[in-house]
Design a protein around this motif. Structure first.
Motif, short mmCIF file in Angstrom:
data_model
loop_
_atom_site.label_atom_id
_atom_site.label_comp_id
_atom_site.label_asym_id
_atom_site.label_seq_id
_atom_site.Cartn_x
_atom_site.Cartn_y
_atom_site.Cartn_z
N ASN A 267 0.84 -1.19 0.00
CA ASN A 267 0.00 0.00 0.00
C ASN A 267 0.88 1.24 0.00
O ASN A 267 2.05 1.18 0.38
CB ASN A 267 -0.90 0.02 1.25
N PRO A 268 0.36 2.38 -0.42
CA PRO A 268 1.17 3.61 -0.40
C PRO A 268 1.65 3.95 1.00
O PRO A 268 0.99 3.65 2.00
CB PRO A 268 0.19 4.67 -0.93
N ILE A 269 2.81 4.58 1.07
CA ILE A 269 3.40 4.98 2.36
C ILE A 269 3.55 6.50 2.40
O ILE A 269 3.43 7.19 1.39
CB ILE A 269 4.76 4.29 2.60
N GLU A 270 3.82 7.02 3.59
CA GLU A 270 4.22 8.41 3.76
C GLU A 270 5.69 8.44 4.14
O GLU A 270 6.19 7.51 4.81
CB GLU A 270 3.39 9.08 4.85
N ALA A 271 6.40 9.49 3.75
CA ALA A 271 7.83 9.55 4.03
C ALA A 271 8.25 10.96 4.42
O ALA A 271 7.72 11.95 3.91
CB ALA A 271 8.64 9.09 2.81
N LYS A 272 9.21 11.04 5.35
CA LYS A 272 9.87 12.28 5.72
C LYS A 272 11.38 12.06 5.59
O LYS A 272 11.87 10.94 5.75
CB LYS A 272 9.53 12.70 7.15
N LEU A 273 12.12 13.13 5.33
CA LEU A 273 13.56 13.03 5.09
C LEU A 273 14.29 14.04 5.97
O LEU A 273 13.87 15.20 6.07
CB LEU A 273 13.87 13.28 3.61
N PHE A 274 15.41 13.58 6.58
CA PHE A 274 16.22 14.45 7.44
C PHE A 274 17.69 14.35 7.02
O PHE A 274 18.22 13.26 6.83
CB PHE A 274 16.06 14.04 8.91
N ILE A 283 10.22 17.15 0.77
CA ILE A 283 10.08 16.14 -0.30
C ILE A 283 8.86 16.48 -1.13
O ILE A 283 7.75 16.52 -0.59
CB ILE A 283 9.91 14.73 0.28
N PRO A 284 8.99 16.76 -2.43
CA PRO A 284 10.26 16.90 -3.16
C PRO A 284 10.81 18.32 -3.00
O PRO A 284 10.12 19.21 -2.52
CB PRO A 284 9.83 16.65 -4.62
N SER A 285 12.06 18.51 -3.44
CA SER A 285 12.68 19.83 -3.43
C SER A 285 13.73 19.86 -4.53
O SER A 285 13.80 18.94 -5.35
CB SER A 285 13.29 20.14 -2.07
N ILE A 286 14.58 20.89 -4.53
CA ILE A 286 15.52 21.07 -5.64
C ILE A 286 16.40 19.84 -5.85
O ILE A 286 16.59 19.38 -6.97
CB ILE A 286 16.38 22.32 -5.40
N ASP A 287 16.95 19.29 -4.80
CA ASP A 287 17.88 18.17 -4.91
C ASP A 287 17.27 16.86 -4.43
O ASP A 287 18.00 15.90 -4.16
CB ASP A 287 19.17 18.46 -4.12
N TYR A 296 5.05 1.34 -4.96
CA TYR A 296 6.42 1.74 -4.62
C TYR A 296 6.49 3.24 -4.37
O TYR A 296 5.61 4.01 -4.78
CB TYR A 296 7.39 1.37 -5.74
N SER A 297 7.55 3.64 -3.67
CA SER A 297 7.93 5.05 -3.56
C SER A 297 9.42 5.11 -3.86
O SER A 297 10.17 4.19 -3.52
CB SER A 297 7.65 5.59 -2.16
N LEU A 298 9.85 6.18 -4.49
CA LEU A 298 11.27 6.35 -4.79
C LEU A 298 11.71 7.75 -4.37
O LEU A 298 11.11 8.74 -4.77
CB LEU A 298 11.54 6.17 -6.29
N ILE A 299 12.75 7.79 -3.55
CA ILE A 299 13.37 9.05 -3.16
C ILE A 299 14.75 9.09 -3.80
O ILE A 299 15.58 8.22 -3.56
CB ILE A 299 13.50 9.17 -1.62
N LYS A 300 14.99 10.09 -4.65
CA LYS A 300 16.28 10.23 -5.31
C LYS A 300 16.98 11.47 -4.76
O LYS A 300 16.48 12.59 -4.91
CB LYS A 300 16.10 10.35 -6.83
N LEU A 301 18.13 11.28 -4.12
CA LEU A 301 18.92 12.38 -3.60
C LEU A 301 19.99 12.74 -4.63
O LEU A 301 20.79 11.89 -5.02
CB LEU A 301 19.59 12.00 -2.27
N ILE A 302 20.03 14.00 -5.06
CA ILE A 302 20.99 14.46 -6.05
C ILE A 302 22.19 15.08 -5.35
O ILE A 302 22.05 16.04 -4.59
CB ILE A 302 20.35 15.49 -7.01
N LYS A 303 23.39 14.54 -5.59
CA LYS A 303 24.63 15.03 -4.99
C LYS A 303 24.46 15.25 -3.49
O LYS A 303 24.72 16.33 -2.96
CB LYS A 303 25.10 16.31 -5.67
N PRO A 304 24.04 14.22 -2.74
CA PRO A 304 23.83 14.41 -1.30
C PRO A 304 25.16 14.55 -0.56
O PRO A 304 26.17 13.96 -0.94
CB PRO A 304 23.12 13.11 -0.90
N GLU A 305 25.13 15.33 0.51
CA GLU A 305 26.34 15.43 1.33
C GLU A 305 26.54 14.12 2.09
O GLU A 305 25.58 13.40 2.40
CB GLU A 305 26.24 16.61 2.31
#
Length: 591
Positions: A267-274, A283-287, A296-305
């Motif tokens: 089933n669909p999920i909820e997600a938070k990112l720190f 989520i979502p944002s520039i990077d 499914y859910s997909l979180i793609k981090l662009i050039k993450p620190e």
């Protein structure tokens, strides 16, 4: 004096040419980083898929694959087949979220048919790659099917004809370097594994089989990672409890270009990112790219620190949630060329290999810390392979290789840790040349001081002049007989119903001078107003389009004035909107 000036100029040209050759040779031993791909998804849409995949998880898995692609130039196409091509889409370059969303919507339009012929789907995928692949991309075909061939008994198609066509597709894929990854959805136990294993085994792909469509997102993730020489990292498995649960995500270093965090669930999920500093990231944002569906859910981090990120996931009570990650690194692996090219049995070669980013050596001990590297040695005559472990000193991998026999050897270095894998392009060490030279008597050269250098320089200048003249003449002849090249993909859309025709590939190389769009549309009477749209060959493999009528020409979604001509380059897409009938025509120029 003039002779000496020309001689100096000629020698300078030779030096520049030599430097270019050496540069290319060195570059050949670098494993390319952030490799882009040209992928064709081939899916069986026969009626049996209704039972094998009742919830259309295969569609969701393909969407997740699309979401994992880079927006910096990856290309993707599709073939939906039964015993004929139901729908197809030429390779499309991904440049934005909108491109991905359009392709995912296209997947949802696929319809089912009665029969199955695997050769039809695979052969069409090969044609799509032939027409649209790029030289700096890595091509692949992904085939998803749930059973055997089931040919229409009322047609002339036979298993023998289908088998011959499939063998030809395998031969072409092997020769062109198109690995075929096959996925067998064996829900009813009747899957013909032999055919799928042959397809993947002979083309350098990989075979997967599963009895449930629920495994498809995981399999597509593994294919994505395997093709780019990455690794799927299992993060954790959760059971949803209706509350947010913490999941730690470790970004090991600053060379990670993208981190794809895939979350599959019933089933669909909820997600938070720190982020590592504890701040919540929108989520979502520039990077941060985010997409989700019912599966499914997909979180793609662009050039993450680098550091310890945290994802909070809220799932439905007792729902099984699987979380995996795929890193895409901005890293390559270089193997230094040996100091000399003349070898014989017993000679020792120093091996030096190191990581690179954007052409610069990476001096980051933390990157090397958990990595292992080895030298792979292939005897080209006997096809035997041996391995030699290399020493990791925190800034490079090094070792020594002693030539065992007077033979030709292929050397390459592979390095890996728990999240990625890299290998260099091979170099050839040919010890057989020295052995052959040693058996021949050396030729004595006399009168070195009297060697006629000036004569040879002047001969060289003359040859260059003749070559330039020949090139000019050939260019003039080519220009005088200029014709079209390659092809245009034509797709007609009924703006009232939204229905589209199957994309049609129109070869252009039979035309010279100019061609009317109406000719490409096979002179259909209802499309007569396209007579006013004319294509002529342009410079550097381009086309020039002239619009002399009331047809509206759009490029990148905007109407353009083509009355005086507009240039069409490789992979450009245009749309011609008609006035007399409510239809539009999409044109993709493929080289």
């Amino acid at each position: 004096m003039k002779v000496h000036k020309y001689a100096a100029f000629f020698l300078l040209c030779l030096l520049l040419l030599n430097s270019l050759i050496l540069t290319d040779s060195a570059a050949a031993n670098i494993s390319t980083d952030a490799q882009k791909m040209d992928a064709v998804l081939v899916v069986d849409v026969s009626n049996s898929m209704k039972d094998s995949d009742k919830n259309k998880i295969s569609n969701e898995a393909m969407k997740m694959f699309i979401d994992m692609l880079s927006k910096n130039g990856d290309k993707v196409g599709m073939v939906a087949y039964t015993d004929q091509i139901i729908r197809e889409k030429a390779l499309m370059k991904i440049g934005s979220d909108a491109d991905k969303n359009d392709f995912k919507k296209y997947i949802d339009t696929l319809s089912l048919g009665a029969y199955t012929d695997i050769a039809v789907g695979v052969s069409e995928a090969v044609k799509i790659l032939d027409a649209g692949k790029e030289t700096d991309h890595t091509p692949l075909i992904i085939l998803l099917t749930d059973g055997n061939n089931y040919l229409n008994p009322n047609s002339d198609r036979t298993e023998e004809l289908s088998g011959k066509e499939l063998d030809e597709a395998i031969r072409k894929s092997k020769s062109e370097g198109y690995p075929i990854y096959t996925i067998g959805l064996n829900a009813d136990g009747t899957l013909n594994k032999m055919i799928l294993e042959k397809l993947s085994g002979e083309t350098g792909g990989k075979f997967f089989t599963t009895t449930t469509a629920d495994d498809l997102p995981r399999i597509l993730s593994e294919i994505f990672a395997n093709h780019l020489k990455l690794k799927v990292i299992p993060i954790t498995n959760l059971t949803g409890n209706g509350q947010f649960q913490d999941v730690n995500i470790e970004i090991p270093n600053n060379s990670v270009m993208e981190a794809n965090i895939s979350i599959t669930s019933g089933n669909p999920i909820e997600a938070k990112l720190f982020s590592p500093d504890g701040k919540e990231v929108e989520i979502p944002s520039i990077d941060v790219y985010y997409s989700k569906s019912k599966a499914y859910s997909l979180i793609k981090l662009i050039k993450p620190e680098s550091g310890n990120w945290k994802v909070q996931i809220k799932g439905v009570q007792k729902d099984k949630i699987d979380i995996n990650m795929v890193f895409n690194y901005d890293l390559g692996l270089r193997l230094e060329e040996p100091a000399t090219s003349n070898y014989k049995k017993g000679d020792m070669i120093e091996i030096l290999s190191f990581l690179e980013s954007n052409g610069q050596k990476v001096n980051s001990p933390e990157l090397y810390q958990s990595m292992n590297a080895k030298l792979i040695v292939s005897d080209t005559a006997s096809n035997t392979i041996s391995e030699l472990s290399l020493t990791n000193d925190g800034k490079s991998f090094h070792g020594e290789f002693t030539i065992p026999e007077d033979k030709k050897y292929e050397l390459k270095v592979v390095a890996e840790d728990n999240s990625f894998y890299r290998e260099t392009d091979p170099i050839i060490i040919d010890a057989s040349v020295m052995a052959a030279a040693a058996s021949a008597a050396p030729e004595k050269v006399e009168n070195k001081k009297d060697f006629p250098w000036l004569l040879y320089v002047m001969i060289g200048i003359g040859l260059i002049f003749l070559a330039a003249l020949a090139f000019y003449i050939l260019s003039f002849i080519k220009k005088a007989n200029k014709g079209f090249i390659d092809q245009i993909v034509v797709e007609i859309r009924d703006e009232d119903t939204g229905e589209k025709t199957t994309p049609q590939y129109r070869k252009l190389n039979t035309f010279k001078g100019k061609i009317k769009l109406h000719q490409l549309l096979q002179l259909a009477p209802e499309l007569i107003e396209t007579e006013s749209v004319i294509l002529v060959p342009g410079k550097n493999d381009t086309l020039t389009l002239f619009n002399k009528g009331e047809v509206i020409i759009e490029k990148a979604g905007r109407a353009v004035d083509a009355s005086k001509g507009i240039t069409i380059k490789k992979n450009d897409r245009l749309k011609a909107k008609l006035n007399k009938v409510n239809k539009s025509i999409s044109l993709d120029y493929l080289i």
